[in-house]
Write a protein that holds these residues in place. Structure first.
Motif, mmCIF file in Angstrom:
data_model
loop_
_atom_site.group_PDB
_atom_site.id
_atom_site.type_symbol
_atom_site.label_atom_id
_atom_site.label_comp_id
_atom_site.label_asym_id
_atom_site.label_seq_id
_atom_site.Cartn_x
_atom_site.Cartn_y
_atom_site.Cartn_z
ATOM 1 N N LEU A 33 0.832 -1.200 0.000
ATOM 2 C CA LEU A 33 0.000 0.000 0.000
ATOM 3 C C LEU A 33 0.866 1.249 0.000
ATOM 4 C CD1 LEU A 33 -2.889 -0.822 2.537
ATOM 5 C CD2 LEU A 33 -2.956 -0.920 0.041
ATOM 6 N N ILE A 34 1.876 1.257 0.846
ATOM 7 C CA ILE A 34 2.777 2.416 0.929
ATOM 8 C C ILE A 34 3.464 2.644 -0.413
ATOM 9 C CG2 ILE A 34 4.885 3.286 2.017
ATOM 10 C CD1 ILE A 34 4.002 1.756 4.563
ATOM 11 N N GLY A 35 3.884 1.546 -1.051
ATOM 12 C CA GLY A 35 4.565 1.653 -2.338
ATOM 13 C C GLY A 35 3.682 2.231 -3.434
ATOM 14 N N LYS A 36 2.388 2.048 -3.315
ATOM 15 C CA LYS A 36 1.433 2.573 -4.303
ATOM 16 C C LYS A 36 0.807 3.899 -3.861
ATOM 17 C CE LYS A 36 1.498 -0.874 -7.316
ATOM 18 N NZ LYS A 36 1.852 -0.692 -8.746
ATOM 19 N N GLY A 37 1.240 4.422 -2.730
ATOM 20 C CA GLY A 37 0.681 5.678 -2.246
ATOM 21 C C GLY A 37 -0.760 5.557 -1.783
ATOM 22 N N LEU A 38 -1.124 4.401 -1.242
ATOM 23 C CA LEU A 38 -2.495 4.154 -0.799
ATOM 24 C C LEU A 38 -2.577 4.199 0.729
ATOM 25 C CD1 LEU A 38 -3.373 1.162 -3.165
ATOM 26 C CD2 LEU A 38 -4.098 3.541 -3.431
ATOM 27 N N GLU A 39 -3.547 4.926 1.226
ATOM 28 C CA GLU A 39 -3.801 5.008 2.661
ATOM 29 C C GLU A 39 -5.043 4.200 3.010
ATOM 30 O OE1 GLU A 39 -2.106 6.447 5.068
ATOM 31 O OE2 GLU A 39 -0.568 7.390 3.813
ATOM 32 N N PRO A 40 -5.021 3.427 4.104
ATOM 33 C CA PRO A 40 -6.233 2.692 4.509
ATOM 34 C C PRO A 40 -7.439 3.623 4.611
ATOM 35 C CG PRO A 40 -4.355 1.982 5.817
ATOM 36 C CD PRO A 40 -3.883 3.165 5.014
ATOM 37 N N GLY A 41 -8.545 3.181 4.035
ATOM 38 C CA GLY A 41 -9.776 3.957 4.075
ATOM 39 C C GLY A 41 -9.844 5.086 3.079
ATOM 40 N N GLU A 42 -8.775 5.292 2.284
ATOM 41 C CA GLU A 42 -8.746 6.403 1.325
ATOM 42 C C GLU A 42 -8.760 5.910 -0.120
ATOM 43 O OE1 GLU A 42 -9.074 9.539 2.249
ATOM 44 O OE2 GLU A 42 -9.195 8.851 4.335
ATOM 45 N N TYR A 43 -9.000 4.644 -0.325
ATOM 46 C CA TYR A 43 -9.090 4.110 -1.688
ATOM 47 C C TYR A 43 -10.294 3.179 -1.776
ATOM 48 C CZ TYR A 43 -7.018 -0.159 0.295
ATOM 49 O OH TYR A 43 -6.783 -1.271 1.041
ATOM 50 N N ALA A 44 -10.805 3.031 -2.999
ATOM 51 C CA ALA A 44 -11.879 2.069 -3.289
ATOM 52 C C ALA A 44 -11.335 1.035 -4.268
ATOM 53 C CB ALA A 44 -13.092 2.784 -3.876
ATOM 54 N N ILE A 45 -12.024 -0.078 -4.371
ATOM 55 C CA ILE A 45 -11.590 -1.172 -5.250
ATOM 56 C C ILE A 45 -12.665 -1.436 -6.290
ATOM 57 C CG2 ILE A 45 -10.961 -3.618 -5.339
ATOM 58 C CD1 ILE A 45 -9.940 -3.340 -2.473
ATOM 59 N N LEU A 46 -12.233 -1.639 -7.524
ATOM 60 C CA LEU A 46 -13.151 -1.970 -8.614
ATOM 61 C C LEU A 46 -12.802 -3.340 -9.172
ATOM 62 C CD1 LEU A 46 -15.430 -1.238 -10.562
ATOM 63 C CD2 LEU A 46 -13.749 -0.059 -11.988
ATOM 64 N N TYR A 47 -13.768 -4.241 -9.119
ATOM 65 C CA TYR A 47 -13.653 -5.593 -9.693
ATOM 66 C C TYR A 47 -14.692 -5.662 -10.808
ATOM 67 C CZ TYR A 47 -14.303 -10.748 -9.730
ATOM 68 O OH TYR A 47 -14.435 -12.073 -10.079
ATOM 69 N N PRO A 48 -14.307 -5.281 -12.038
ATOM 70 C CA PRO A 48 -15.313 -5.058 -13.084
ATOM 71 C C PRO A 48 -15.606 -6.236 -14.000
ATOM 72 C CG PRO A 48 -13.210 -4.179 -13.782
ATOM 73 C CD PRO A 48 -12.975 -4.812 -12.430
ATOM 74 N N ALA A 49 -14.817 -7.317 -13.919
ATOM 75 C CA ALA A 49 -14.984 -8.356 -14.935
ATOM 76 C C ALA A 49 -14.547 -9.718 -14.431
ATOM 77 C CB ALA A 49 -14.176 -7.996 -16.191
ATOM 78 N N THR A 50 -15.191 -10.759 -14.981
ATOM 79 C CA THR A 50 -14.839 -12.158 -14.713
ATOM 80 C C THR A 50 -14.609 -12.845 -16.055
ATOM 81 O OG1 THR A 50 -17.074 -13.091 -14.867
ATOM 82 C CG2 THR A 50 -16.463 -12.049 -12.773
ATOM 83 N N ILE A 51 -14.416 -14.146 -16.024
ATOM 84 C CA ILE A 51 -14.276 -14.883 -17.287
ATOM 85 C C ILE A 51 -15.615 -15.032 -17.992
ATOM 86 C CG2 ILE A 51 -12.223 -16.139 -16.544
ATOM 87 C CD1 ILE A 51 -14.006 -18.542 -15.951
ATOM 88 N N ARG A 52 -16.718 -14.745 -17.280
ATOM 89 C CA ARG A 52 -18.061 -14.798 -17.867
ATOM 90 C C ARG A 52 -18.426 -13.418 -18.398
ATOM 91 N NH1 ARG A 52 -21.676 -18.272 -14.928
ATOM 92 N NH2 ARG A 52 -23.335 -17.198 -16.062
ATOM 93 N N ALA A 53 -18.304 -13.210 -19.706
ATOM 94 C CA ALA A 53 -18.459 -11.880 -20.294
ATOM 95 C C ALA A 53 -19.833 -11.281 -20.040
ATOM 96 C CB ALA A 53 -18.196 -11.946 -21.804
ATOM 97 N N GLU A 54 -20.867 -12.110 -19.926
ATOM 98 C CA GLU A 54 -22.222 -11.580 -19.735
ATOM 99 C C GLU A 54 -22.407 -10.927 -18.369
ATOM 100 O OE1 GLU A 54 -22.487 -15.888 -18.334
ATOM 101 O OE2 GLU A 54 -21.481 -14.763 -19.937
ATOM 102 N N LYS A 55 -21.510 -11.205 -17.427
ATOM 103 C CA LYS A 55 -21.594 -10.613 -16.097
ATOM 104 C C LYS A 55 -20.834 -9.286 -15.989
ATOM 105 C CE LYS A 55 -21.805 -14.920 -13.377
ATOM 106 N NZ LYS A 55 -21.171 -15.627 -12.244
ATOM 107 N N ASN A 56 -20.038 -8.953 -16.984
ATOM 108 C CA ASN A 56 -19.051 -7.890 -16.844
ATOM 109 C C ASN A 56 -19.645 -6.494 -17.027
ATOM 110 O OD1 ASN A 56 -17.352 -10.025 -16.501
ATOM 111 N ND2 ASN A 56 -16.343 -9.825 -18.486
ATOM 112 N N MET A 57 -19.065 -5.535 -16.299
ATOM 113 C CA MET A 57 -19.521 -4.151 -16.388
ATOM 114 C C MET A 57 -19.209 -3.569 -17.765
ATOM 115 S SD MET A 57 -18.236 -2.375 -12.864
ATOM 116 C CE MET A 57 -18.642 -3.048 -11.242
ATOM 117 N N PRO A 58 -20.163 -2.893 -18.385
ATOM 118 C CA PRO A 58 -19.836 -2.137 -19.595
ATOM 119 C C PRO A 58 -19.071 -0.863 -19.225
ATOM 120 C CG PRO A 58 -22.143 -1.844 -19.035
ATOM 121 C CD PRO A 58 -21.588 -2.843 -18.057
ATOM 122 N N GLU A 59 -18.394 -0.283 -20.209
ATOM 123 C CA GLU A 59 -17.547 0.877 -19.953
ATOM 124 C C GLU A 59 -18.289 2.062 -19.336
ATOM 125 O OE1 GLU A 59 -14.245 3.543 -22.380
ATOM 126 O OE2 GLU A 59 -14.882 1.583 -23.132
#
Length: 336
Positions: free
Chosen positions: A172-198
């Motif tokens: 986290l320190i190496g990426k300049g990330l502070e606990p509680g100050e970043y969000a995570i995006l998990y936009p896609a899986t191997i199942r294309a029909e489940k994936n977020m559009p742009e």
């Protein structure tokens, strides 16, 4: 007693069964999870954290491996929904044909077979108004052992999360990330029909950037594929498969935005607010209702839920059409 619990050999399904695993362990049982090669790294994480006692690995289409993995146990526990096309051996065992009695005792050397009954949830879905909920079926089955469900059984134990957080701190320190100050995006899986559009990815990104929240990508879709790799508030953690580090990353985040996939369940088990987005499936079948850290967004359109069929781009856009205001309200509901 040595118990083999089959949970579909995936991240999501094994974590849906986490309450049952904890319940069985609390009674002194040794819980073994069978795993195919694809899911093996995550099962090794569960074993190394002493969440399960061991792994019985197998190759997906090897009958010899199946017999070795599912045999030699005091009790084999199967979910009710195993179908013939998914796993012929387990399907036959679940059906309980008379000829399988001697096979269980002598061929597989299993003393007892137990089948977890489905639990159904009412759903607003016009396609599936009554959904079989796997997460609830595992929780309901705890009662069979004379135990009451404990809310803490939905999550990794504190000792596990502490170790995962310690592992991720330097990164986290190496990426300049502070606990509680970043969000995570998990936009896609191997199942294309489940994936977020742009357009949805952009809505989530704008929501975070307006609030000075850095956005970390995880999973298989890199931000460069969405034109976000050059943004100063985007961190690319895509492709990462160290589950201890991922659990630590999730547990220290401000929020997680996720599609229906394995890492959704890893985030939920890591005690962080999660907003999930459902395009070709519905949450009523795949997550615990009223989870304390989870708020799903689903349109419940007539074509949901699909079961592996291809969803057109236009339908996917329609299903994932959520505004920043809806995203903000969902974050507030998940963060409680």
């Amino acid at each position: 007693m040595k118990l083999t619990l089959y949970t579909w050999s995936g991240i999501g399904d094994s974590l849906m069964a986490l309450p049952l695993i904890y319940a069985l362990k609390s009674l002194g049982h040794e819980v073994i999870l069978p795993s195919n090669q694809q899911a093996l790294p995550f099962y090794e994480f569960l074993r190394d954290q002493e969440i399960i006692s061991g792994i019985a690995s197998y190759r997906h289409r090897s009958v010899v491996d199946w017999i070795r993995a599912f045999g030699n146990t005091d009790k084999l526990i199967l979910p009710a929904g195993v179908e013939r096309w998914q796993h012929p051996l387990l399907w036959a065992l679940r059906k309980g044909a008379p000829a399988f009695g001697p096979f269980l005792r002598l061929g597989l050397r299993i003393k007892e077979l137990e089948t977890i009954e489905d639990v159904h949830e009412k759903s607003p879905s016009p396609k599936l108004p009554l959904a079989s909920n796997r997460a609830q079926s595992y929780i309901h089955w705890i009662e069979r052992y004379g135990l009451d469900f404990k809310l803490d059984w939905l999550f990794f134990e504190d000792r596990v999360l502490l170790k995962c957080r310690e592992r991720i701190q330097k990164l986290l320190i190496g990426k300049g990330l502070e606990p509680g100050e970043y969000a995570i995006l998990y936009p896609a899986t191997i199942r294309a029909e489940k994936n977020m559009p742009e357009p949805l990815v952009n809505q989530i990104a704008e929501y975070c950037f307006e609030r000075k929240i850095k956005l970390v990508f995880v999973g298989d879709l890199a931000p460069k594929n969405l034109g976000l790799d050059a943004h100063e508030s985007v961190v690319d953690w895509s492709g990462r498969r160290d589950f201890g580090e991922l659990a630590g990353l999730f547990s220290l985040s401000r929020a997680v935005f996720s599609v229906d996939g394995g890492l959704l369940h890893l985030a939920l088990a890591s005690r962080c607010p999660v907003v999930s987005f459902w395009g070709a499936t519905i949450p009523d079948a795949l997550v615990m209702p009223n989870h304390p850290y989870h708020h799903p967004l689903c349109r419940y359109l007539p074509f949901q839920p699909y079961e592996g069929e291809i969803v057109s781009d236009s339908k996917r856009l329609e299903a994932f059409n959520f505004s920043k205001q809806e995203i903000e309200r969902a974050v507030q509901k998940a963060d409680r």
